[in-house]
Design a protein around this motif. Structure first.
Motif, PDB file in Angstrom:
ATOM      1  N   HIS A  47       0.825  -1.214   0.000  1.00 23.03           N
ATOM      2  CA  HIS A  47       0.000   0.000   0.000  1.00 23.03           C
ATOM      3  C   HIS A  47       0.859   1.263   0.000  1.00 23.03           C
ATOM      4  O   HIS A  47       0.593   2.216  -0.740  1.00 23.03           O
ATOM      5  CB  HIS A  47      -0.912   0.007   1.233  1.00 23.03           C
ATOM      6  CG  HIS A  47      -1.997  -1.018   1.162  1.00 23.03           C
ATOM      7  ND1 HIS A  47      -2.892  -1.227   2.176  1.00 23.03           N
ATOM      8  CD2 HIS A  47      -2.342  -1.886   0.173  1.00 23.03           C
ATOM      9  CE1 HIS A  47      -3.735  -2.192   1.831  1.00 23.03           C
ATOM     10  NE2 HIS A  47      -3.420  -2.601   0.631  1.00 23.03           N
ATOM     11  N   MET A  72      -4.993   7.291   4.091  1.00 23.45           N
ATOM     12  CA  MET A  72      -3.656   7.539   4.657  1.00 23.45           C
ATOM     13  C   MET A  72      -3.807   8.291   5.971  1.00 23.45           C
ATOM     14  O   MET A  72      -3.198   7.931   6.991  1.00 23.45           O
ATOM     15  CB  MET A  72      -2.823   8.328   3.631  1.00 23.45           C
ATOM     16  CG  MET A  72      -1.414   8.648   4.051  1.00 23.45           C
ATOM     17  SD  MET A  72      -1.275  10.052   5.170  1.00 23.45           S
ATOM     18  CE  MET A  72      -1.936  11.388   4.194  1.00 23.45           C
ATOM     19  N   ILE A  81       3.100  10.330  17.100  1.00 18.72           N
ATOM     20  CA  ILE A  81       4.499  10.319  16.611  1.00 18.72           C
ATOM     21  C   ILE A  81       5.286  11.424  17.311  1.00 18.72           C
ATOM     22  O   ILE A  81       4.844  12.574  17.382  1.00 18.72           O
ATOM     23  CB  ILE A  81       4.526  10.526  15.080  1.00 18.72           C
ATOM     24  CG1 ILE A  81       3.790   9.381  14.376  1.00 18.72           C
ATOM     25  CG2 ILE A  81       5.961  10.656  14.567  1.00 18.72           C
ATOM     26  CD1 ILE A  81       3.494   9.645  12.885  1.00 18.72           C
ATOM     27  N   ARG A  86       9.948  11.048  14.182  1.00 22.15           N
ATOM     28  CA  ARG A  86       9.852  11.688  12.857  1.00 22.15           C
ATOM     29  C   ARG A  86      11.227  11.834  12.231  1.00 22.15           C
ATOM     30  O   ARG A  86      11.446  11.513  11.068  1.00 22.15           O
ATOM     31  CB  ARG A  86       9.176  13.060  12.956  1.00 22.15           C
ATOM     32  CG  ARG A  86       8.929  13.679  11.572  1.00 22.15           C
ATOM     33  CD  ARG A  86       8.947  15.183  11.565  1.00 22.15           C
ATOM     34  NE  ARG A  86      10.259  15.741  11.853  1.00 22.15           N
ATOM     35  CZ  ARG A  86      11.244  15.866  10.960  1.00 22.15           C
ATOM     36  NH1 ARG A  86      11.081  15.477   9.717  1.00 22.15           N
ATOM     37  NH2 ARG A  86      12.413  16.380  11.312  1.00 22.15           N
ATOM     38  N   VAL A 116       9.979  14.128   1.932  1.00 19.76           N
ATOM     39  CA  VAL A 116      10.072  13.399   3.210  1.00 19.76           C
ATOM     40  C   VAL A 116       9.932  14.369   4.389  1.00 19.76           C
ATOM     41  O   VAL A 116       9.210  14.081   5.354  1.00 19.76           O
ATOM     42  CB  VAL A 116      11.403  12.614   3.289  1.00 19.76           C
ATOM     43  CG1 VAL A 116      11.582  11.999   4.668  1.00 19.76           C
ATOM     44  CG2 VAL A 116      11.430  11.506   2.229  1.00 19.76           C
TER      45      VAL A 116
HETATM   46  C1  HEM Z   1       6.319  11.173   4.135  1.00 21.96           C
HETATM   47  C2  HEM Z   1       5.763  10.749   5.263  1.00 21.96           C
HETATM   48  C3  HEM Z   1       4.808   9.581   5.358  1.00 21.96           C
HETATM   49  C4  HEM Z   1       4.102   8.932   4.378  1.00 21.96           C
HETATM   50  C5  HEM Z   1       4.092   9.215   2.889  1.00 21.96           C
HETATM   51  C6  HEM Z   1       3.354   7.870   5.020  1.00 21.96           C
HETATM   52  C7  HEM Z   1       2.481   7.007   4.361  1.00 21.96           C
HETATM   53  C8  HEM Z   1       1.646   6.108   4.980  1.00 21.96           C
HETATM   54  C9  HEM Z   1       0.535   5.436   4.366  1.00 21.96           C
HETATM   55  C10 HEM Z   1       0.111   5.600   2.901  1.00 21.96           C
HETATM   56  C11 HEM Z   1      -0.045   4.639   5.293  1.00 21.96           C
HETATM   57  C12 HEM Z   1      -1.293   3.759   5.107  1.00 21.96           C
HETATM   58  C13 HEM Z   1      -0.996   2.435   4.426  1.00 21.96           C
HETATM   59  C14 HEM Z   1      -2.263   1.745   3.956  1.00 21.96           C
HETATM   60  O1  HEM Z   1      -2.989   2.314   3.135  1.00 21.96           O
HETATM   61  O2  HEM Z   1      -2.538   0.619   4.393  1.00 21.96           O
HETATM   62  C15 HEM Z   1       0.718   4.804   6.512  1.00 21.96           C
HETATM   63  C16 HEM Z   1       0.478   4.142   7.692  1.00 21.96           C
HETATM   64  C17 HEM Z   1       1.296   4.225   8.791  1.00 21.96           C
HETATM   65  N1  HEM Z   1       2.304   5.148   8.999  1.00 21.96           N
HETATM   66 FE1  HEM Z   1       2.922   6.516   7.718  1.00 21.96          FE
HETATM   67  N2  HEM Z   1       3.633   7.874   6.364  1.00 21.96           N
HETATM   68  C18 HEM Z   1       4.512   8.903   6.612  1.00 21.96           C
HETATM   69  C19 HEM Z   1       5.041   9.251   7.841  1.00 21.96           C
HETATM   70  C20 HEM Z   1       4.975   8.455   8.960  1.00 21.96           C
HETATM   71  C21 HEM Z   1       5.731   8.662  10.161  1.00 21.96           C
HETATM   72  C22 HEM Z   1       6.680   9.839  10.416  1.00 21.96           C
HETATM   73  C23 HEM Z   1       5.433   7.619  10.985  1.00 21.96           C
HETATM   74  C24 HEM Z   1       5.982   7.316  12.353  1.00 21.96           C
HETATM   75  C25 HEM Z   1       7.217   7.592  12.756  1.00 21.96           C
HETATM   76  C26 HEM Z   1       4.460   6.783  10.315  1.00 21.96           C
HETATM   77  C27 HEM Z   1       3.893   5.617  10.815  1.00 21.96           C
HETATM   78  C28 HEM Z   1       2.875   4.906  10.229  1.00 21.96           C
HETATM   79  C29 HEM Z   1       2.226   3.753  10.840  1.00 21.96           C
HETATM   80  C30 HEM Z   1       2.573   3.138  12.204  1.00 21.96           C
HETATM   81  C31 HEM Z   1       1.233   3.331   9.939  1.00 21.96           C
HETATM   82  C32 HEM Z   1       0.292   2.135  10.100  1.00 21.96           C
HETATM   83  C33 HEM Z   1      -0.830   2.457  11.038  1.00 21.96           C
HETATM   84  C34 HEM Z   1      -1.870   1.361  11.042  1.00 21.96           C
HETATM   85  O3  HEM Z   1      -1.605   0.219  10.638  1.00 21.96           O
HETATM   86  O4  HEM Z   1      -2.995   1.666  11.413  1.00 21.96           O
HETATM   87  N3  HEM Z   1       4.208   7.316   9.086  1.00 21.96           N
HETATM   88  N4  HEM Z   1       1.739   5.705   6.293  1.00 21.96           N
END
Ligand code: HEM
Length: 153
Positions: A47, A72, A81, A86, A116
């Protein structure tokens, strides 16, 4: 014509390499791995690959098949977070870009880290308890910014 960042990077295979390299590191990271109990699933990797590909100019599959920005956003709400998480996330993305042998020209990497920085700061904001969030938006479209690749005509 100027290629998209997606094309320049090498298409969807390049983004999948990036995301795998990133989450392989995340699984061993003492600051970020607690957010992914049990490891980072194949589904999550697939994803997130589609998200990144769409943002950088690839096919809009995250929007059309998965639910776009709103999905997302929902995944980040209330994760809480921290600034340290981060920063580690952003540094790890740069390392993963090297691991995955994405193009290392200054123009591509500047655009890449720009996204990023922007994306991780938004994700951190959105993840706080009681945060005011933008509830609906298109998936962002990232470009070269001020420094597209030099292409002699
Ligand atoms: C450029 C920055 C970021 C992008 C593009 C991004 C993108 C995404 C996306 C698209 C998903 C959903 C995936 C799905 O559709 O199943 C997601 C989930 C998640 N992201 Fe990010 N993210 C970013 C930053 C962060 C940061 C900084 C953290 C933590 C340090 C983080 C932690 C998580 C976690 C733990 C999930 C899963 C949550 C769950 O399963 O409910 N993300 N991210």
């Amino acid at each position: 014509m100027t290629p998209t960042l997606y094309e320049w990077a090498g298409g969807v295979d390049a983004f999948r390499r990036l995301i795998d390299a990133f989450y392989d590191r995340v699984e061993g990271d003492e600051l970020i791995s607690p957010l992914f109990p049990g490891g980072v699933s194949e589904e999550h990797r697939a994803h997130v690959t589609l998200w990144w590909a769409e943002v950088f100019g690839g096919p809009p599959e995250y929007t059309e098949r998965l639910g776009g920005y709103e999905r997302m956003l929902a995944h980040h709400l209330r994760l809480g977070i921290t600034p340290e998480q981060r920063r580690r996330f952003a540094e790890t993305m740069s390392q993963a870009a090297d691991d995955a042998e994405l193009p290392d020209d200054p123009e591509f990497r500047a655009a890449f880290v720009g996204y990023v920085e922007w994306g991780t700061r938004l994700a951190m904001h959105n993840s706080q308890e009681g945060a005011e969030v933008v509830e609906q938006a298109p998936v962002p479209q990232w470009g070269w910014g001020v420094a597209p690749p030099y292409q002699p005509s």
